[in-house]
Scaffold this active site. Structure first.
Site, mmCIF file in Angstrom:
data_model
loop_
_atom_site.group_PDB
_atom_site.id
_atom_site.type_symbol
_atom_site.label_atom_id
_atom_site.label_comp_id
_atom_site.label_asym_id
_atom_site.label_seq_id
_atom_site.Cartn_x
_atom_site.Cartn_y
_atom_site.Cartn_z
ATOM 1 N N ARG A 166 38.623 63.152 32.247
ATOM 2 C CA ARG A 166 39.171 62.944 31.365
ATOM 3 C C ARG A 166 38.837 63.626 29.014
ATOM 4 N NH1 ARG A 166 41.900 57.683 31.648
ATOM 5 N NH2 ARG A 166 43.381 58.476 29.526
ATOM 6 N N HIS B 257 44.814 51.338 22.364
ATOM 7 C CA HIS B 257 44.016 51.563 23.764
ATOM 8 C C HIS B 257 42.892 52.021 23.812
ATOM 9 C CE1 HIS B 257 48.915 51.482 26.143
ATOM 10 N NE2 HIS B 257 47.841 50.082 25.507
ATOM 11 N N CYS C 45 19.446 48.016 24.021
ATOM 12 C CA CYS C 45 19.386 47.549 25.491
ATOM 13 C C CYS C 45 18.874 48.145 26.819
ATOM 14 C CB CYS C 45 19.915 46.283 25.210
ATOM 15 S SG CYS C 45 21.802 46.387 26.607
#
Ligand code: BV8
Ligand code: ZN
Length: 313
Positions: free
Chosen positions: A74, A125, A216
């Site tokens: 996408r 969103h 991390c």
């Protein structure tokens, strides 16, 4: 060519010219004219998956490689798409009227790319191009990362680029070496395979091939809001105070959304409670909102890419 009944166009134009506080709620249908598939229409299926079944933390937990390939596909589609005339028309309206705000359910990045003023554009969103770390204690995130593919393993597979392991009669180390040599021998990447096609084998990616956090080394995820996840707190607060501070809302434009997803779809009701007249622009005659419209509202049936510029010119 979308036919807008002249009387509706006139009554809408009259009302728009007298409106100050305006809301727009955008859905995937706005970007259909830019070639991006919608969720629940024909494009709603990705391979054999219902797109909404992949847009969940559980799906990511279960197979982050598959979900990352869905999002990488996408991202690839969206980064190669262009905003259409409706995206630009909404951006122009926002530039002309600071009391117009847009609530977008779309994560495709096309409204920002059309120059929509960011303080008047609320991405309910999130965005395909925001990335964040999944490690509980790590707050790493980055915005507007348009790298495509975001890691080599997520490149859209192309013809011939992945020699088929079943073609070698060798086994073990020898087979791996033969495949590696075959890969090296590929002169250039072939035609892109349609990874949305269920018949195209989907590469099985290992965790270490997926995007990693530079802080991390945890697994990164797309910065979108999945089903079952709360909408961004700051965004919701900003939108809700704008609504609360509005003595009256004059108009809400509801563009290319099936209005199935909450709390986003709830803003139509909220706007109406504040006196807003409702203008729905949708390809589907049977859009769920249609039966709730009054003679004071509008339903413009057709392609948002064509209708919206006409309504806002
Ligand atoms: C929440 C980002 C609570 C990812 C998306 C059970 C458990 C948990 C929650 C729920 C539950 N049951 C219900 C819920 C609520 C749930 C929900 O609403 N589910 C629905 C399906 C029933 N909502 C949530 O989970 C939300 N979060 O409730 O959290 C909470 C609170 C506190 C703490 C913790 C949790 C989160 C919802 C966000 C989900 N993420 N997207 C991604 O994109 O991959 S939603 C997804 O659907 C897209 O964002 C999309 O935009 C959105 C809505 O779809 P549409 O845009 O409307 O697209 P669609 O294809 O449906 O329709 C297209 C329309 O365009 C059609 O009408 C078509 O006719 C029209 N059209 C087509 N072409 C054109 C056109 N119109 C004009 N022109 C054209 N050319
Ligand atoms: Zn991290």
């Amino acid at each position: 060519m979308a036919l807008i009944p002249p009387a509706d166009l006139q009554s809408f134009a009259d009302h728009l010219s007298k409106s100050t506080r305006i809301l727009a709620l955008l859905g995937a249908g706005l970007s259909a004219a830019s070639g991006l598939p919608t969720f629940r229409g024909a494009g709603g299926m990705w391979r054999a998956f219902d797109a909404t079944s992949l847009a969940t933390p559980e799906a990511f937990e279960e197979d982050s490689g598959l979900v990352w390939q869905f999002y990488s596909y996408r991202r690839h589609m969206a980064v190669n798409a262009k905003p259409n005339r409706a995206h630009y028309a909404l951006a122009e309206l926002a530039k002309k009227n600071e009391n117009f705000i847009t609530l977008s359910q779309n994560v495709d990045g096309l409204s920002p790319r059309a120059g929509h003023p960011s303080e008047q554009l609320h991405l309910l969103h999130g965005s395909l191009f925001d990335i964040r770390c999944t490690s509980f204690y790590c707050n790493y995130s980055r915005k507007d990362d348009f790298t495509d593919p975001i890691v080599p393993a997520l490149a859209i597979p192309t013809e011939g680029a992945h020699p088929d392991p079943s073609t070698t009669d060798k086994t073990g180390e020898e087979a791996t070496k033969a495949l590696y040599d075959a890969m090296q021998a590929q002169p250039q990447r072939g035609r892109e395979l349609d990874i949305a096609d269920p018949n195209v084998p989907i590469p099985k990616l290992t965790a270490d091939e997926l995007p990693k956090c530079p802080q991390c080394s945890g697994l990164l995820r797309p910065g979108v809001i999945w089903f079952g996840e709360a909408l961004p707190q700051a965004t919701i607060q900003t939108v809700n105070s704008w609504i609360r501070d509005s003595p009256k809302i004059d108009l809400i434009l509801v563009i290319g959304t099936s209005s199935q997803v909450y709390p986003a779809a709830g803003y139509v009701h909220t706007a109406r409670e504040k006196g807003a007249r409702v203008a729905v622009i949708d390809m589907d005659q049977n859009n769920v909102l249609k039966k709730s419209l009054t003679p004071n509202d509008w339903f413009f049936q057709g392609d948002a890419g064509e209708i919206v510029p006409k309504l806002l010119e």
